[in-house]
Write a protein that holds these residues in place. Structure first.
Motif, PDB file in Angstrom:
ATOM      1  N   UNK A 108      34.947  23.918  41.769  1.00 41.09           N
ATOM      2  CA  UNK A 108      33.685  24.591  41.475  1.00 41.09           C
ATOM      3  C   UNK A 108      33.043  25.130  42.744  1.00 41.09           C
ATOM      4  N   UNK A 109      33.019  24.314  43.809  1.00 43.08           N
ATOM      5  CA  UNK A 109      32.378  24.725  45.051  1.00 43.08           C
ATOM      6  C   UNK A 109      33.185  25.777  45.807  1.00 43.08           C
ATOM      7  N   UNK A 143      26.318  28.536  47.342  1.00 39.31           N
ATOM      8  CA  UNK A 143      25.367  27.906  46.423  1.00 39.31           C
ATOM      9  C   UNK A 143      24.565  26.767  47.056  1.00 39.31           C
ATOM     10  N   UNK A 144      25.167  25.849  47.814  1.00 46.31           N
ATOM     11  CA  UNK A 144      24.347  24.783  48.413  1.00 46.31           C
ATOM     12  C   UNK A 144      23.283  25.311  49.377  1.00 46.31           C
ATOM     13  N   UNK A 145      23.594  26.391  50.090  1.00 41.42           N
ATOM     14  CA  UNK A 145      22.615  26.967  51.013  1.00 41.42           C
ATOM     15  C   UNK A 145      21.439  27.540  50.230  1.00 41.42           C
ATOM     16  N   UNK A 146      21.733  28.240  49.143  1.00 44.28           N
ATOM     17  CA  UNK A 146      20.671  28.825  48.312  1.00 44.28           C
ATOM     18  C   UNK A 146      19.820  27.724  47.688  1.00 44.28           C
ATOM     19  N   UNK A 147      20.453  26.667  47.216  1.00 44.49           N
ATOM     20  CA  UNK A 147      19.702  25.546  46.635  1.00 44.49           C
ATOM     21  C   UNK A 147      18.822  24.890  47.700  1.00 44.49           C
ATOM     22  N   UNK A 172      22.211  22.486  55.267  1.00 50.76           N
ATOM     23  CA  UNK A 172      23.108  22.224  56.389  1.00 50.76           C
ATOM     24  C   UNK A 172      24.509  21.848  55.924  1.00 50.76           C
ATOM     25  N   UNK A 173      24.593  21.017  54.905  1.00 52.12           N
ATOM     26  CA  UNK A 173      25.911  20.648  54.364  1.00 52.12           C
ATOM     27  C   UNK A 173      26.585  21.882  53.761  1.00 52.12           C
ATOM     28  N   UNK A 184      30.202  23.430  54.731  1.00 49.93           N
ATOM     29  CA  UNK A 184      31.255  23.597  53.723  1.00 49.93           C
ATOM     30  C   UNK A 184      31.706  25.050  53.589  1.00 49.93           C
ATOM     31  N   UNK A 185      30.858  25.982  53.949  1.00 48.56           N
ATOM     32  CA  UNK A 185      31.212  27.387  53.756  1.00 48.56           C
ATOM     33  C   UNK A 185      32.227  27.858  54.780  1.00 48.56           C
ATOM     34  N   UNK A 186      32.397  27.138  55.876  1.00 51.91           N
ATOM     35  CA  UNK A 186      33.383  27.536  56.894  1.00 51.91           C
ATOM     36  C   UNK A 186      34.726  27.055  56.568  1.00 51.91           C
TER      37      UNK A 186
END
Length: 78
Positions: free
Chosen positions: A21-22, A28-32, A71-72, A76-78
């Motif tokens: 999913x991620x 998505x985590x950055x936007x949240x 930050x997480x 994770x995006x890299x």
């Protein structure tokens, strides 16, 4: 105890589905996280006019969770 957790097929499926999913929604985590920080800012503005210990606690928790999530998400995006 950890051996039983490591061998759990249910936990392995949850981690695999979460990872899939991620992988499709990398930002998505950055936007949240940004959304939670903005919500915290609004709560802090409300707290200025209606001083409440509960609002102050909620704003601090929301802000810290938002920053950690962002930050997480960046890691994770890299």
């Amino acid at each position: 105890m950890f051996k039983r957790i490591d061998q759990s097929p249910r936990l392995a499926r949850v981690i695999a589905s979460l990872s899939e999913f991620m992988a499709k929604r990398r930002g998505l985590p950055v936007v949240i996280g940004i959304f939670l920080v903005v919500v915290s800012f609004v709560i802090q503005l409300i707290d200025v006019y209606a001083a409440s210990p509960a609002l102050r606690l909620i704003s601090v928790i929301t802000q810290n969770v938002g920053i950690l999530t962002a930050l997480i998400g960046l890691l994770l995006s890299d």
